[in-house]
Design a protein around this motif. Structure first.
Motif, PDB file in Angstrom:
ATOM      1  N   LEU A 218       0.690  -1.273   0.042  1.00  0.00           N
ATOM      2  CA  LEU A 218       0.101  -0.149  -0.050  1.00  0.00           C
ATOM      3  C   LEU A 218       0.957   1.145  -0.037  1.00  0.00           C
ATOM      4  CD1 LEU A 218      -2.739  -1.167   2.576  1.00  0.00           C
ATOM      5  CD2 LEU A 218      -2.951  -0.584   0.263  1.00  0.00           C
ATOM      6  N   PRO A 219       0.390   2.348  -0.482  1.00  0.00           N
ATOM      7  CA  PRO A 219       1.214   3.536  -0.511  1.00  0.00           C
ATOM      8  C   PRO A 219       1.643   3.948   0.614  1.00  0.00           C
ATOM      9  CG  PRO A 219      -1.275   4.109  -1.090  1.00  0.00           C
ATOM     10  CD  PRO A 219      -1.005   2.691  -0.895  1.00  0.00           C
ATOM     11  N   LYS A 220       2.705   4.972   0.945  1.00  0.00           N
ATOM     12  CA  LYS A 220       3.174   5.178   2.215  1.00  0.00           C
ATOM     13  C   LYS A 220       2.068   6.545   2.624  1.00  0.00           C
ATOM     14  CE  LYS A 220       6.034   9.019   0.087  1.00  0.00           C
ATOM     15  NZ  LYS A 220       7.271   9.458  -0.119  1.00  0.00           N
ATOM     16  N   TRP A 221       1.413   6.942   1.976  1.00  0.00           N
ATOM     17  CA  TRP A 221       0.266   8.118   2.532  1.00  0.00           C
ATOM     18  C   TRP A 221      -1.081   7.483   2.652  1.00  0.00           C
ATOM     19  CZ3 TRP A 221      -3.627   7.714  -1.007  1.00  0.00           C
ATOM     20  CH2 TRP A 221      -3.290   7.054  -2.029  1.00  0.00           C
ATOM     21  N   ARG A 222      -1.490   8.026   3.761  1.00  0.00           N
ATOM     22  CA  ARG A 222      -2.820   7.747   4.205  1.00  0.00           C
ATOM     23  C   ARG A 222      -3.889   8.426   3.428  1.00  0.00           C
ATOM     24  NH1 ARG A 222      -3.062   5.241   9.388  1.00  0.00           N
ATOM     25  NH2 ARG A 222      -1.374   3.899   9.440  1.00  0.00           N
ATOM     26  N   ALA A 223      -3.642   9.592   2.945  1.00  0.00           N
ATOM     27  CA  ALA A 223      -4.573  10.588   2.190  1.00  0.00           C
ATOM     28  C   ALA A 223      -4.054  11.481   1.489  1.00  0.00           C
ATOM     29  CB  ALA A 223      -5.519  11.174   3.266  1.00  0.00           C
ATOM     30  N   VAL A 224      -4.606  11.969   0.091  1.00  0.00           N
ATOM     31  CA  VAL A 224      -3.872  12.839  -0.564  1.00  0.00           C
ATOM     32  C   VAL A 224      -5.057  13.903  -1.009  1.00  0.00           C
ATOM     33  CG1 VAL A 224      -2.776  13.459  -2.806  1.00  0.00           C
ATOM     34  CG2 VAL A 224      -2.173  11.186  -1.501  1.00  0.00           C
ATOM     35  N   PHE A 250     -10.242   2.067  -0.740  1.00  0.00           N
ATOM     36  CA  PHE A 250      -9.853   3.332  -1.183  1.00  0.00           C
ATOM     37  C   PHE A 250     -11.384   4.160  -1.101  1.00  0.00           C
ATOM     38  CE2 PHE A 250      -6.107   1.585  -2.280  1.00  0.00           C
ATOM     39  CZ  PHE A 250      -4.923   2.551  -2.051  1.00  0.00           C
ATOM     40  N   VAL A 251     -11.227   5.575  -0.748  1.00  0.00           N
ATOM     41  CA  VAL A 251     -12.395   6.407  -0.899  1.00  0.00           C
ATOM     42  C   VAL A 251     -11.981   7.676  -1.816  1.00  0.00           C
ATOM     43  CG1 VAL A 251     -13.792   8.143  -0.036  1.00  0.00           C
ATOM     44  CG2 VAL A 251     -13.543   5.609   1.080  1.00  0.00           C
ATOM     45  N   ILE A 252     -12.609   7.810  -2.939  1.00  0.00           N
ATOM     46  CA  ILE A 252     -12.078   8.835  -3.756  1.00  0.00           C
ATOM     47  C   ILE A 252     -13.297   9.900  -3.893  1.00  0.00           C
ATOM     48  CG2 ILE A 252     -11.253   9.567  -6.099  1.00  0.00           C
ATOM     49  CD1 ILE A 252     -10.543   6.640  -6.443  1.00  0.00           C
ATOM     50  N   GLN A 253     -12.805  11.118  -3.878  1.00  0.00           N
ATOM     51  CA  GLN A 253     -13.888  12.163  -3.689  1.00  0.00           C
ATOM     52  C   GLN A 253     -13.627  13.149  -4.865  1.00  0.00           C
ATOM     53  OE1 GLN A 253     -14.018  13.428   0.578  1.00  0.00           O
ATOM     54  NE2 GLN A 253     -15.835  12.100   0.457  1.00  0.00           N
ATOM     55  N   SER A 254     -14.794  13.723  -5.464  1.00  0.00           N
ATOM     56  CA  SER A 254     -14.523  14.673  -6.737  1.00  0.00           C
ATOM     57  C   SER A 254     -14.538  16.193  -6.100  1.00  0.00           C
ATOM     58  CB  SER A 254     -15.776  14.245  -7.834  1.00  0.00           C
ATOM     59  OG  SER A 254     -16.855  15.056  -7.248  1.00  0.00           O
ATOM     60  N   ASN A 255     -14.036  16.978  -6.999  1.00  0.00           N
ATOM     61  CA  ASN A 255     -14.187  18.475  -6.804  1.00  0.00           C
ATOM     62  C   ASN A 255     -15.562  18.801  -7.191  1.00  0.00           C
ATOM     63  OD1 ASN A 255     -14.111  18.594  -9.578  1.00  0.00           O
ATOM     64  ND2 ASN A 255     -11.771  19.271  -9.774  1.00  0.00           N
ATOM     65  N   LEU A 284      -1.743   6.065  -8.427  1.00  0.00           N
ATOM     66  CA  LEU A 284      -1.530   4.609  -8.157  1.00  0.00           C
ATOM     67  C   LEU A 284      -2.111   3.904  -9.407  1.00  0.00           C
ATOM     68  CD1 LEU A 284       0.186   2.940  -5.729  1.00  0.00           C
ATOM     69  CD2 LEU A 284      -2.235   2.609  -4.914  1.00  0.00           C
ATOM     70  N   PRO A 285      -1.210   3.034 -10.056  1.00  0.00           N
ATOM     71  CA  PRO A 285      -1.830   2.547 -11.410  1.00  0.00           C
ATOM     72  C   PRO A 285      -2.934   1.339 -10.868  1.00  0.00           C
ATOM     73  CG  PRO A 285       0.562   2.917 -11.693  1.00  0.00           C
ATOM     74  CD  PRO A 285       0.060   3.325 -10.034  1.00  0.00           C
ATOM     75  N   GLU A 286      -2.665   0.568  -9.762  1.00  0.00           N
ATOM     76  CA  GLU A 286      -3.361  -0.433  -9.243  1.00  0.00           C
ATOM     77  C   GLU A 286      -4.811  -0.087  -8.925  1.00  0.00           C
ATOM     78  OE1 GLU A 286       0.979  -1.245  -8.768  1.00  0.00           O
ATOM     79  OE2 GLU A 286      -0.412   0.279  -8.049  1.00  0.00           O
TER      80      GLU A 286
END
Length: 356
Positions: A218-224, A250-255, A284-286
């Motif tokens: 998993l990525p080193k970050w928790r959120a971006v 993962f949770v992805i939110q739009s603008n 993250l390509p995955e």
């Protein structure tokens, strides 16, 4: 019809409405909360799906503001451990200028392993709450009390109205406006104009689950967070909030600009696919090939243009007060403060509202 006359009816079981109701209950007043949803907490929302849970509304709590700091301290001692507020991360990365960056200032971000909806459940303890109950109109009785007309989402419900001496409306401003317009009662024009001036940003949230592949860390970050992306606003590793995660989620939110394109769409599949694709290409390509996903639209996700007052009040035709993060702004802190200020204002109307 319900023969009981409550001191206060609160419309909306979000943070502001729950806070207001608790203040009245502690002061000894009879209070009922009416909400159209199946659960409490409003945008403090957690969805159960595919053997796990994910926060698709409020992402975390930040210790900003006196009221929110007090709530954070209370949540840190809740039982059991799964319901306790815990430190999630001190860093939300920023993606700008086409690269991932660490912000200059770090601060604690808190989550609850059982989900952010636990905050709403905590605030709702001991309250008289009627869910699946949409208030579609208000009228005034001959006795000069408020009558809340309820459209029941649960067909088994019997009562169709609630009578109260006072009403607090703690829902998003556009919904307040629709309710008052449907009620056909004489509300002063300045009150209506204030409600109309409030503006919101919509948001589309994607929850995506992935297969466990130990060869891919998993990525080193928790959120971006994103400030200049054409469609993304925030991406978080939601499964990192859980005590024993069963798979990456993962949770992805739009603008706002992206969400506005899909405000009236009944099928959000294309919107979800675009958000997944953009997150994969950017971070993250995955992320491009989830095992499953769910999509949620928040029509009133973030209040962009709030009022300057902590609660909106009127005495015409009867005392009425509106509360929420759109009164005073400042998101959760503002919602908490607004609920308290709404209670304080109504308690000054002691000629009608008295302890039982």
């Amino acid at each position: 019809m319900n023969s009981i006359i409550f001191d206060v009816a609160v419309i909306g079981a979000g943070v502001s409405g729950l806070t207001c109701a608790q203040q009245f209950k502690k002061a000894g007043y009879s209070v009922i909360i009416l909400d159209k949803s199946r659960g409490v907490g409003g945008r403090m929302a957690t969805r159960r799906l595919s053997g796990t849970r994910a926060d698709h509304g409020v992402r975390y709590l930040e210790a900003k503001g006196e009221q929110l700091q007090q709530l954070i301290e209370q949540l840190k001692t809740c039982e059991p451990l799964e319901n306790q507020l815990q430190l999630w991360t001190n860093t939300v990365y920023e993606f700008k200028d086409n690269k991932l960056q660490i912000p200059a200032i770090s601060q604690p971000y808190y989550i609850i392993p059982s989900g952010m909806s636990t905050v709403g459940k905590f605030l709702a303890q001991g309250l008289n709450i009627r869910l699946n109950s949409r208030v579609n109109a208000l009228t005034i009785t001959p006795e000069k009390t408020w009558q809340c007309h309820i459209e029941s989402i649960n067909s088994n419900a019997i009562e169709s109205s609630i009578i109260a001496k006072f009403v607090v409306i703690a829902i998003p401003a556009p919904q307040v406006l629709m309710l008052l317009e449907a009620s056909n009662i004489a509300i002063e024009s300045n009150f209506i104009a204030s409600i109309k001036s409030v503006e919101y940003d919509p948001c589309i949230t994607v929850i995506a689950g992935y297969s466990i592949d130990k060869s891919q860390a998993l990525p080193k970050w928790r959120a971006v967070s994103f400030s200049d992306d054409k469609i993304l606003d925030w991406v978080g590793v939601d499964s990192s909030k859980r005590l024993n995660p069963t798979q990456p989620v993962f949770v992805i939110q739009s603008n706002r600009n992206f969400a506005e394109q899909y405000l009236e769409e009944t099928d959000l599949t294309l919107a979800g696919e675009q958000l997944i694709h953009q997150a994969a290409n950017t971070l993250l390509p995955e992320l491009k090939t989830p095992d499953w996903l769910q999509i949620h639209r928040w029509r009133y996700g973030f209040c962009r243009k709030p009022l300057s007052v902590s609660c909106l009040t009127t005495l015409t035709p009867l005392p009425l007060v509106c509360a929420g993060d759109w009164c005073g702004g400042n998101q959760i802190e503002g919602a908490l403060k607004s609920g308290i200020e709404a209670t304080n204002w109504l308690q000054t109307q002691t000629s009608v509202l008295k302890n039982p």
